[in-house]
Design a protein around this motif. Sequence first.
Motif, PDB file in Angstrom:
ATOM      1  N   VAL A 170      29.632  33.059  43.415  1.00 32.11           N
ATOM      2  CA  VAL A 170      29.690  34.580  43.961  1.00 32.11           C
ATOM      3  C   VAL A 170      30.870  35.103  44.457  1.00 32.11           C
ATOM      4  O   VAL A 170      31.378  36.054  44.099  1.00 32.11           O
ATOM      5  N   GLU A 171      31.605  33.998  45.094  1.00 34.20           N
ATOM      6  CA  GLU A 171      32.737  34.284  45.550  1.00 34.20           C
ATOM      7  C   GLU A 171      33.898  33.483  45.419  1.00 34.20           C
ATOM      8  O   GLU A 171      33.768  32.022  45.151  1.00 34.20           O
ATOM      9  N   GLU A 172      35.027  33.540  45.410  1.00 33.99           N
ATOM     10  CA  GLU A 172      36.120  32.648  45.439  1.00 33.99           C
ATOM     11  C   GLU A 172      37.326  33.208  45.964  1.00 33.99           C
ATOM     12  O   GLU A 172      37.907  34.248  45.940  1.00 33.99           O
ATOM     13  N   VAL A 173      38.221  32.305  46.545  1.00 32.78           N
ATOM     14  CA  VAL A 173      39.676  32.492  47.149  1.00 32.78           C
ATOM     15  C   VAL A 173      40.553  31.726  46.405  1.00 32.78           C
ATOM     16  O   VAL A 173      40.485  30.699  46.435  1.00 32.78           O
ATOM     17  N   VAL A 174      41.300  32.206  45.564  1.00 30.40           N
ATOM     18  CA  VAL A 174      42.531  31.396  44.857  1.00 30.40           C
ATOM     19  C   VAL A 174      43.721  31.652  45.136  1.00 30.40           C
ATOM     20  O   VAL A 174      44.035  32.959  45.580  1.00 30.40           O
ATOM     21  N   GLY A 175      44.712  30.723  44.901  1.00 32.62           N
ATOM     22  CA  GLY A 175      46.148  31.031  45.035  1.00 32.62           C
ATOM     23  C   GLY A 175      46.403  30.233  46.370  1.00 32.62           C
ATOM     24  O   GLY A 175      45.632  29.904  47.161  1.00 32.62           O
ATOM     25  N   ALA A 176      47.886  30.256  46.702  1.00 33.07           N
ATOM     26  CA  ALA A 176      48.411  29.562  47.682  1.00 33.07           C
ATOM     27  C   ALA A 176      48.111  30.642  48.854  1.00 33.07           C
ATOM     28  O   ALA A 176      48.506  31.826  48.832  1.00 33.07           O
ATOM     29  N   SER A 177      48.358  30.269  50.226  1.00 31.85           N
ATOM     30  CA  SER A 177      48.077  31.061  51.262  1.00 31.85           C
ATOM     31  C   SER A 177      49.524  31.967  51.446  1.00 31.85           C
ATOM     32  O   SER A 177      50.693  31.569  51.262  1.00 31.85           O
ATOM     33  N   GLY A 178      49.017  33.225  51.716  1.00 29.35           N
ATOM     34  CA  GLY A 178      50.382  34.389  51.497  1.00 29.35           C
ATOM     35  C   GLY A 178      50.233  35.071  50.232  1.00 29.35           C
ATOM     36  O   GLY A 178      50.860  36.221  50.100  1.00 29.35           O
ATOM     37  N   ALA A 179      49.401  34.532  49.153  1.00 26.82           N
ATOM     38  CA  ALA A 179      49.577  34.987  47.656  1.00 26.82           C
ATOM     39  C   ALA A 179      48.244  34.838  47.135  1.00 26.82           C
ATOM     40  O   ALA A 179      48.103  34.698  46.053  1.00 26.82           O
ATOM     41  N   ARG A 180      47.047  34.809  48.231  1.00 26.23           N
ATOM     42  CA  ARG A 180      45.863  34.563  47.568  1.00 26.23           C
ATOM     43  C   ARG A 180      45.209  35.890  46.969  1.00 26.23           C
ATOM     44  O   ARG A 180      45.464  36.955  47.413  1.00 26.23           O
ATOM     45  N   THR A 181      44.089  35.694  46.405  1.00 30.52           N
ATOM     46  CA  THR A 181      43.250  36.572  45.896  1.00 30.52           C
ATOM     47  C   THR A 181      41.726  36.398  46.110  1.00 30.52           C
ATOM     48  O   THR A 181      41.317  35.125  45.880  1.00 30.52           O
ATOM     49  N   TYR A 182      41.107  37.298  46.574  1.00 26.65           N
ATOM     50  CA  TYR A 182      39.583  37.183  46.950  1.00 26.65           C
ATOM     51  C   TYR A 182      38.931  37.789  45.912  1.00 26.65           C
ATOM     52  O   TYR A 182      39.089  38.907  45.366  1.00 26.65           O
ATOM     53  N   ARG A 183      38.105  37.317  45.269  1.00 27.23           N
ATOM     54  CA  ARG A 183      37.040  37.622  44.157  1.00 27.23           C
ATOM     55  C   ARG A 183      35.654  37.421  44.275  1.00 27.23           C
ATOM     56  O   ARG A 183      35.290  36.483  44.995  1.00 27.23           O
ATOM     57  N   ARG A 184      34.789  38.384  43.908  1.00 26.21           N
ATOM     58  CA  ARG A 184      33.286  38.449  44.192  1.00 26.21           C
ATOM     59  C   ARG A 184      32.814  39.264  43.094  1.00 26.21           C
ATOM     60  O   ARG A 184      33.273  40.091  42.698  1.00 26.21           O
ATOM     61  N   THR A 185      31.418  39.019  43.127  1.00 30.25           N
ATOM     62  CA  THR A 185      30.486  39.635  42.154  1.00 30.25           C
ATOM     63  C   THR A 185      29.603  40.644  43.346  1.00 30.25           C
ATOM     64  O   THR A 185      29.670  40.402  44.462  1.00 30.25           O
ATOM     65  N   LEU A 186      29.312  41.758  42.632  1.00 29.15           N
ATOM     66  CA  LEU A 186      28.453  42.936  43.382  1.00 29.15           C
ATOM     67  C   LEU A 186      27.417  43.407  42.642  1.00 29.15           C
ATOM     68  O   LEU A 186      27.640  43.740  41.508  1.00 29.15           O
ATOM     69  N   ALA A 187      26.445  43.371  43.346  1.00 28.22           N
ATOM     70  CA  ALA A 187      25.222  44.216  42.667  1.00 28.22           C
ATOM     71  C   ALA A 187      25.276  45.720  43.268  1.00 28.22           C
ATOM     72  O   ALA A 187      25.255  45.789  44.495  1.00 28.22           O
ATOM     73  N   LEU A 188      25.521  46.707  42.552  1.00 26.60           N
ATOM     74  CA  LEU A 188      25.548  47.882  42.907  1.00 26.60           C
ATOM     75  C   LEU A 188      24.433  48.916  42.360  1.00 26.60           C
ATOM     76  O   LEU A 188      23.669  48.519  41.555  1.00 26.60           O
ATOM     77  N   PRO A 189      24.079  50.232  42.660  1.00 27.05           N
ATOM     78  CA  PRO A 189      23.078  51.102  42.508  1.00 27.05           C
ATOM     79  C   PRO A 189      22.948  51.208  41.116  1.00 27.05           C
ATOM     80  O   PRO A 189      21.675  51.247  40.486  1.00 27.05           O
ATOM     81  N   HIS A 190      23.762  51.509  40.251  1.00 27.85           N
ATOM     82  CA  HIS A 190      24.056  51.554  38.926  1.00 27.85           C
ATOM     83  C   HIS A 190      24.206  50.455  37.880  1.00 27.85           C
ATOM     84  O   HIS A 190      24.092  50.401  36.737  1.00 27.85           O
TER      85      HIS A 190
END
Length: 456
Positions: free
Chosen positions: A226-246
């Motif tokens: 569902v989630e992940e944080v990738v990359g080295a500290s200072g240049a990381r990217t947080y990614r995740r999935t979301l369930a939304l109304p539509h």
Amino acid sequence: MDHDARYEAVTSRDARFDGEFFFAVATTGIYCRPSCPAVTPRRKNVRFFPSAAAAQGHGFRACRRCRPDAVPGSAEWNARADVVGRAMRMIGDGVVDREGVPGLASRLGYSARQVQRQLTAEVGAGPVALARAQRAHTARVLLQTTSLPVTEVAFASGFASVRQFNDTIRQIYARTPSGLREEAGTRAVRSGVAAAAGIPLRLAHRGAYAVKETFDLLAAEAVEHVEEVVGASGARTYRRTLALPHGTAVVAVDEAEPAHTAARQGWLDARIHLTDLRDLTTAVQRLRRLFDLDADPYAVDERLGADPLLAPLVARTPGLRSPGAADPEECAVRALVGTERAAGLVETYGKRLDVPCGALTHLFPDSASLAGHPDPHLAALATALADAALRLDAGADRDEAARVLRTLPGMDEETVQVIRTRALGDPDVGPAGQDAWRPWRSYARRHLALAAAGRR
């Protein structure tokens, strides 16, 4: 602040007040944020408004230099638990666009007339005008950062018709939709191509932002698939999935490197991939709550920094945020069962994405799916959420939610406080007797938790 104090803030171009109020110039017909770099107008020509919608309602157009519609939201609405604060959070989440004013009023437990009267008295605009201002901002973002056809931008922004969309854009920006697009140098292409590229956004915040500590927390709590944080500290990217109304979304937010903080002028870069563009406003607001981007670090650090115990902690980590939740019901389940068990729930009960995105393959299971879980404590929480006996949405009554939580089996006081802080975004959850820290006790807890973990 009285008008003289506001004018002093405008004169000094004080960015601390961006989003807290707006000023308009009668001789130009334009409204701005307090930090606008333009020449300061004469005091006699200045009018002050509590919201962008209020300025628009009086016929003023948005400044092209400072883009006042793009400022962070007022921290006041997150702090307040009354009907106005709850209404502002729900409007931001897109409730008016999806359910209309009657739906908003029903969720608040008031009549539509009462909601209209209270919002107009405090914010200077009713729910329709506030939602309209938000739609206009969403439309500008789509026009200037994507290649979606104008017609699709209109409906993705929440407008009921292309004519309404065109009229609103002209009134607020003094430009046609095509003119806004030309200014940014974007061109329309086929919708499928634009949707595949995702929507790039700058998520604005005010003041200092302790981004490393926020990403550290999200990395420690990330639930697999569902989630992940990738990359080295200072240049990381947080990614995740979301369930939304539509539909669903995959969102990504980048960590700003310290060397770039000043140049970025207060934002986090993000990209959102949506299966239905109508969910853009809701997705943005949920990211803003997760990263606590509407906080007022000036007020928080000033109050907590005056306490002898907290002063050295605040000095070491200015702009520390109290992260919220992208999905409050998911947050409640995770607070109850922990990260490891939550990952197991995803594998067993989570819905797979139609198109997986790397390691992101599932949505977190909804409450209805977990209502029959063999763990009686989890089943009780999921049932209360599924039946709406417990509400944790953006406009939920925090005291009532806490009361219901305490009646559920297996729910100790610490878990209730975590849910109230994270899922409900309450900035003032903390130990009793620490009135000097109010109304920012949740931030004090974050400072103390980092100190206890040996990160200072």
